[in-house]
Design a protein around this motif. Structure first.
Motif, PDB file in Angstrom:
ATOM      1  N   THR A  31      -6.373  -2.034 -15.489  1.00  0.00           N
ATOM      2  CA  THR A  31      -7.304  -1.297 -14.643  1.00  0.00           C
ATOM      3  C   THR A  31      -6.554  -0.208 -13.886  1.00  0.00           C
ATOM      4  N   ASN A  32      -7.074   1.006 -13.899  1.00  0.00           N
ATOM      5  CA  ASN A  32      -6.517   2.075 -13.079  1.00  0.00           C
ATOM      6  C   ASN A  32      -7.157   1.947 -11.699  1.00  0.00           C
ATOM      7  N   GLY A  33      -6.461   1.279 -10.819  1.00  0.00           N
ATOM      8  CA  GLY A  33      -6.970   1.059  -9.472  1.00  0.00           C
ATOM      9  C   GLY A  33      -5.815   1.095  -8.499  1.00  0.00           C
ATOM     10  N   GLU A  34      -6.126   1.021  -7.218  1.00  0.00           N
ATOM     11  CA  GLU A  34      -5.089   1.123  -6.192  1.00  0.00           C
ATOM     12  C   GLU A  34      -3.924   0.192  -6.504  1.00  0.00           C
ATOM     13  N   GLY A  35      -2.732   0.776  -6.578  1.00  0.00           N
ATOM     14  CA  GLY A  35      -1.525   0.000  -6.823  1.00  0.00           C
ATOM     15  C   GLY A  35      -1.176  -0.165  -8.287  1.00  0.00           C
ATOM     16  N   PHE A  36      -2.049   0.276  -9.185  1.00  0.00           N
ATOM     17  CA  PHE A  36      -1.827   0.096 -10.623  1.00  0.00           C
ATOM     18  C   PHE A  36      -2.211   1.386 -11.338  1.00  0.00           C
ATOM     19  N   LYS A  38       0.860  -1.183   0.000  1.00  0.00           N
ATOM     20  CA  LYS A  38       0.000   0.000   0.000  1.00  0.00           C
ATOM     21  C   LYS A  38       0.897   1.233   0.000  1.00  0.00           C
ATOM     22  N   GLY A  39       0.493   2.223  -0.760  1.00  0.00           N
ATOM     23  CA  GLY A  39       1.283   3.444  -0.882  1.00  0.00           C
ATOM     24  C   GLY A  39       2.251   3.398  -2.054  1.00  0.00           C
ATOM     25  N   PHE A  40       2.384   2.260  -2.714  1.00  0.00           N
ATOM     26  CA  PHE A  40       3.230   2.095  -3.891  1.00  0.00           C
ATOM     27  C   PHE A  40       2.336   1.702  -5.057  1.00  0.00           C
ATOM     28  N   PHE A  41       2.881   1.779  -6.259  1.00  0.00           N
ATOM     29  CA  PHE A  41       2.084   1.371  -7.414  1.00  0.00           C
ATOM     30  C   PHE A  41       2.978   0.919  -8.551  1.00  0.00           C
ATOM     31  N   HIS A  42       2.373   0.129  -9.439  1.00  0.00           N
ATOM     32  CA  HIS A  42       3.014  -0.285 -10.680  1.00  0.00           C
ATOM     33  C   HIS A  42       2.542   0.661 -11.769  1.00  0.00           C
ATOM     34  N   LEU A  43       3.439   1.042 -12.668  1.00  0.00           N
ATOM     35  CA  LEU A  43       3.044   1.817 -13.838  1.00  0.00           C
ATOM     36  C   LEU A  43       2.573   0.825 -14.897  1.00  0.00           C
ATOM     37  N   CYS A  44       1.340   0.935 -15.288  1.00  0.00           N
ATOM     38  CA  CYS A  44       0.744  -0.005 -16.237  1.00  0.00           C
ATOM     39  C   CYS A  44       0.361   0.722 -17.517  1.00  0.00           C
ATOM     40  N   GLU A  72       9.635  -4.658   2.992  1.00  0.00           N
ATOM     41  CA  GLU A  72       9.255  -6.059   2.879  1.00  0.00           C
ATOM     42  C   GLU A  72       7.978  -6.377   3.650  1.00  0.00           C
ATOM     43  N   ASN A  73       7.776  -5.748   4.789  1.00  0.00           N
ATOM     44  CA  ASN A  73       6.650  -6.101   5.637  1.00  0.00           C
ATOM     45  C   ASN A  73       5.469  -5.157   5.505  1.00  0.00           C
ATOM     46  N   ALA A  74       5.404  -4.415   4.411  1.00  0.00           N
ATOM     47  CA  ALA A  74       4.306  -3.463   4.230  1.00  0.00           C
ATOM     48  C   ALA A  74       2.995  -4.197   3.967  1.00  0.00           C
ATOM     49  N   ASN A  75       1.878  -3.534   4.311  1.00  0.00           N
ATOM     50  CA  ASN A  75       0.572  -4.082   3.942  1.00  0.00           C
ATOM     51  C   ASN A  75       0.494  -4.117   2.426  1.00  0.00           C
ATOM     52  N   THR A  76      -0.063  -5.175   1.889  1.00  0.00           N
ATOM     53  CA  THR A  76      -0.120  -5.299   0.441  1.00  0.00           C
ATOM     54  C   THR A  76      -1.555  -5.192  -0.055  1.00  0.00           C
ATOM     55  N   ILE A  77      -1.686  -4.828  -1.310  1.00  0.00           N
ATOM     56  CA  ILE A  77      -2.988  -4.715  -1.945  1.00  0.00           C
ATOM     57  C   ILE A  77      -3.499  -6.116  -2.232  1.00  0.00           C
ATOM     58  N   GLN A  78      -4.723  -6.374  -1.874  1.00  0.00           N
ATOM     59  CA  GLN A  78      -5.281  -7.725  -1.974  1.00  0.00           C
ATOM     60  C   GLN A  78      -6.232  -7.904  -3.151  1.00  0.00           C
ATOM     61  N   TYR A  79      -6.719  -6.831  -3.740  1.00  0.00           N
ATOM     62  CA  TYR A  79      -7.629  -6.949  -4.876  1.00  0.00           C
ATOM     63  C   TYR A  79      -7.452  -5.723  -5.776  1.00  0.00           C
TER      64      TYR A  79
END
Length: 175
Positions: free
Chosen positions: A33-38, A22-28, A139-146
């Motif tokens: 889909t333009n959504g959290e993390g992407f 969370k707080g990071f994103f991939h450039l797609c 490494e231990n950050a909360n990750t995007i689940q959906y």
């Protein structure tokens, strides 16, 4: 839902799948889909760097955002190109299992980083005309689940584009 979205959904739903803190994103690209993390570019606007040649300037915040998005993706692609220049095994298709391919790529990246850390001058860098940039993800950050398109994420992208536009206009007025 497009094919790309299905691939991403599958990748992040696996036990040891893709992790996007969370707080990071991939450039797609625009197919995702333009959504959290992407983070995707705006559809229907100039995007590719070659469309910006001959001193063309952005006409809107969306075009400026796409220009910067394309430039950042280009840096990432150059990093992959750099790894492929160094490691022949990454240049060709391989018939290894996906699990083995992932280990090969990780091993090549680790060796590359070790070489960069230990050598005062890497001769391969002379062949590249942009600097290699590294970023560290917790490494231990909360990750995007959906993955889903969201009003909040679209608003965040619009606000980011507006901030970029305001800064760009201000810098042009200073000169």
């Amino acid at each position: 839902m497009g094919g790309y979205s299905r691939v991403f959904r599958d990748a992040i739903s696996r036990r040891n799948g893709l992790k996007v803190p969370k707080g990071f994103f991939h450039l797609c690209d625009v197919g995702y889909t333009n959504g959290e993390g992407f983070l995707t570019p705006y559809r229907g606007q100039r995007y590719h760097l070659n469309e910006w040649r001959q001193n063309r300037t952005p006409c809107s915040k969306e075009e400026l955002f796409n220009y910067k998005h394309s430039g950042a993706r280009n840096v990432i692609e150059r990093c992959f190109g750099f790894l492929k220049m160094r490691w022949a095994i990454l240049r060709e298709k391989s018939w290894y299992l996906v699990k083995i391919k992932c280990r090969i790529i990780s091993g090549c990246a680790l060796l590359h980083n070790h070489i960069r850390r230990e050598m005062t001058h890497d001769p391969l860098e002379d062949e590249m005309d942009e600097e290699y940039m590294e970023s560290e993800v917790m490494e231990n950050a909360n990750t995007i689940q959906y993955i889903e398109t969201s009003y909040a994420w679209t608003t965040w992208r619009n606000n980011l584009a507006q901030e970029m536009w305001n800064d760009w206009i201000a810098s042009r007025n200073e000169t």
